[in-house]
Each structure stands twice: as structure tokens, then as C-alpha cells.
Scaffold this motif. Structure first.
Motif, short mmCIF file in Angstrom:
data_model
loop_
_atom_site.label_atom_id
_atom_site.label_comp_id
_atom_site.label_asym_id
_atom_site.label_seq_id
_atom_site.Cartn_x
_atom_site.Cartn_y
_atom_site.Cartn_z
N ASN A 212 18.16 67.71 41.31
CA ASN A 212 17.07 68.33 40.77
C ASN A 212 17.45 69.60 40.54
N GLN A 242 8.87 75.79 47.97
CA GLN A 242 8.53 74.51 48.14
C GLN A 242 7.37 74.08 47.56
N ASP A 243 6.37 74.87 47.86
CA ASP A 243 5.06 74.56 47.14
C ASP A 243 5.20 74.20 45.48
N LEU A 246 6.94 70.53 44.99
CA LEU A 246 6.48 69.40 45.47
C LEU A 246 5.83 68.62 44.45
N ARG A 247 5.92 67.31 44.22
CA ARG A 247 5.02 66.55 43.22
C ARG A 247 5.34 66.89 41.89
N THR A 248 6.30 67.61 41.46
CA THR A 248 6.60 67.89 40.11
C THR A 248 7.40 66.69 39.55
N PRO A 249 7.60 66.40 38.30
CA PRO A 249 8.32 65.41 37.76
C PRO A 249 9.67 65.18 38.31
N GLN A 251 10.91 66.29 40.99
CA GLN A 251 10.96 65.93 42.29
C GLN A 251 10.59 64.49 42.73
N MET A 252 9.55 64.01 41.86
CA MET A 252 9.51 62.63 41.88
C MET A 252 10.45 61.73 41.46
N GLU A 253 11.18 62.16 40.39
CA GLU A 253 12.27 61.59 39.83
C GLU A 253 13.45 61.28 40.86
N ILE A 255 13.16 61.14 44.08
CA ILE A 255 12.78 60.30 45.04
C ILE A 255 12.99 58.88 44.64
#
Length: 268
Positions: A212, A242-243, A246-249, A251-253, A255
Motif C-alpha cells: 500500500n 494509523q487512523d 484504516l478502512r481506506t480503499p 488498505q482494504m485492497e 487485505i
């Protein structure tokens, strides 16, 4: 798509697959630093700083060496520098000469130096600006400035902080003793020893470029900022970074790519 740039016939830069392959190209002078080389390196750094799609940089020298340090003839002729007083800051916290080494550290993306042959004086400080340094075992290195009756003044003191023991750094500075890439790795100046530093550096760059990019830049920003912070400031900076991730496109990609065992596709 591949992008190729040339800065003053002193530095070449090729971007492909999100990696910038940067080379010092004054091979006939072992990439020694003259006025054009100083300017070209700073121009290359400034260009890279604005590139959102570059995720990693590999820095090397063409020909027999990485960088032989200051071009003594240019120095004697007054051909090195910006023409401004050394105490004047021209590049953020740095002056014109310091920026060619310090600038690699301040770039938002990681920089990997691939070192072979001679790496003396200013060249050694340029290498030190990289996040990661790969060298041949027989590379020739020295903090050379005392040979000319001067002190290291291209950001070395700031870049070496925390890398090696203070007494060893003092000895190498006071004596300008030459040492090998293998010894440099033992002391902490060099991260890895390799027969083909550029190939190893490119492999590391490809690994980094597959992560990322926003997280990589955030991680480098934390490393850069934490030298003089208190523990409480470091803890807060980690939380803020970190905040924001988290849960950004991206970061989700990351995962999903790990779970599905496939290459990730990021937005730069």
C-alpha cells in the motif's frame, strides 16, 4: 509505461512499474561531484518529490564506482555550490550541497542505494541518505573530508546519527581511514552485502512497490519525524498515521489481495 529523464547529463532517471531507477552518469570521473552534478541530483530529487506514482527509488552509479566524492579540480576552481553562503538554507533545512544527500531521506518514498567501487566523502554521504543501502563487499568507502582539511558538511552528521557507535564515527572522521563495504556492513553504514547490489536493490524496490503506497509513505514519515520526538509524541504520531490509513480503499485492497493470494492494485 516507462518514463525516461536526464538531468544535465549527470543523472539519468527511468520510471517503470512504479520504481524510479536513478543513476549518476558521470562515469568517466567515477561520478565525482562537480557543480552540474550537485544541481542535477537536486533537480532529480525535486522531480521525484512531486511524483505520486513512484513508490520506490533505486540510486546507483554507472561505470566503475558509485561516487568518488567531490571533484577536487572543480572545488579548486570554485565550481561547486550555489554561490550562496553555506549557512543559508536553500532546500528546507538544508543548504544546496547538503540537499544532494539529505534530499533522499526527505523524499516521501523509500530510497535504496546500490553501491560498488569507490564511495568517498560526498558520495558516502549521498549513500547515507538512502533508507536502505546495499553494497559489494569490496566497495571502497571513507569519510574523506579531513584529508582536505574540512569536516563532513553534506548532511553526514545528521544521517549517521544512530547508525554507528559514536567513537567509531569519530575515528573514521578524524583519520579519513578507508574501509570496505564488508566492514561498513559490520559497523552499520550498510544494510546488506551483495555481489550485484543493483539487482538486490531492484528486488527490494519491487517488494516495496507491491505494498500500500500510502502506508509506505506514512511509515517513512514516521521514521523521519521520530528522531527528536518524545515517547508520548511518537505514540500519538503512530495513532494519527494509523487512523488515516484504516478502512481506506488501499488498505482494504491490501487485505483482499493477501486473502485472495493475488497482486494488489492500488490507487496512487
Amino acid at each position: 509505461m516507462t518514463e525516461v529523464r536526464n538531468f544535465r547529463d549527470r543523472v539519468s532517471l527511468t520510471v517503470a512499474d512504479h520504481i524510479a531507477d536513478v543513476r549518476l552518469i558521470r562515469a568517466d570521473k567515477m561520478n565525482a561531484l562537480d557543480g552540474d552534478m550537485f544541481a542535477a541530483i537536486n533537480e532529480a530529487i525535486d522531480w521525484l518529490a512531486a511524483q505520486k506514482t513512484v513508490r520506490a527509488v533505486v540510486l546507483s552509479g554507472e561505470g566503475r564506482s558509485f561516487c568518488a566524492g567531490l571533484d577536487v579540480q572543480a572545488m579548486m576552481g570554485g565550481g561547486v555550490g550555489s554561490g550562496k553562503p553555506l549557512v543559508e538554507r536553500t532546500h528546507g533545512d538544508a543548504n544546496f550541497a547538503q540537499a544532494v544527500a539529505w534530499g533522499w531521506r526527505t523524499l516521501p518514498m523509500p530510497v535504496i542505494a546500490a553501491v560498488h567501487g569507490v564511495c568517498f566523502g560526498g558520495g558516502f554521504q549521498i549513500m547515507s541518505g538512502a533508507d536502505i543501502r546495499v553494497a559489494t563487499a569490496d566497495a571502497r568507502m571513507a569519510i574523506m573530508e579531513m584529508k582536505w582539511g574540512i569536516v563532513p558538511d553534506m548532511a553526514g552528521y545528521a544521517l549517521w546519527k544512530g547508525l554507528v557507535r559514536d567513537d567509531i564515527l569519530r575515528e573514521l572522521t578524524y583519520t579519513n581511514r578507508e574501509f570496505s563495504g564488508a566492514e561498513a556492513a559490520q559497523l552499520g553504514f550498510v544494510s546488506h552485502i551483495a555481489e550485484d547490489p543493483h539487482s538486490v536493490a531492484m528486488g527490494l524496490a519491487r517488494t516495496i512497490a507491491a505494498k500500500n503506497p500510502h502506508a509506505i509513505r506514512a511509515a517513512k514519515g514516521l521514521f523521519n519525524a521520530n528522531w527528536d520526538r518524545s515517547d508520548s509524541e511518537i505514540l500519538m504520531a503512530e495513532s494519527v498515521a494509523q487512523d488515516a490509513l484504516l478502512r481506506t480503499p488501499n488498505q482494504m485492497e491490501q487485505i483482499m489481495a493477501e486473502m485472495q493470494k493475488r497482486p494488489a492494485h492500488f490507487e496512487d
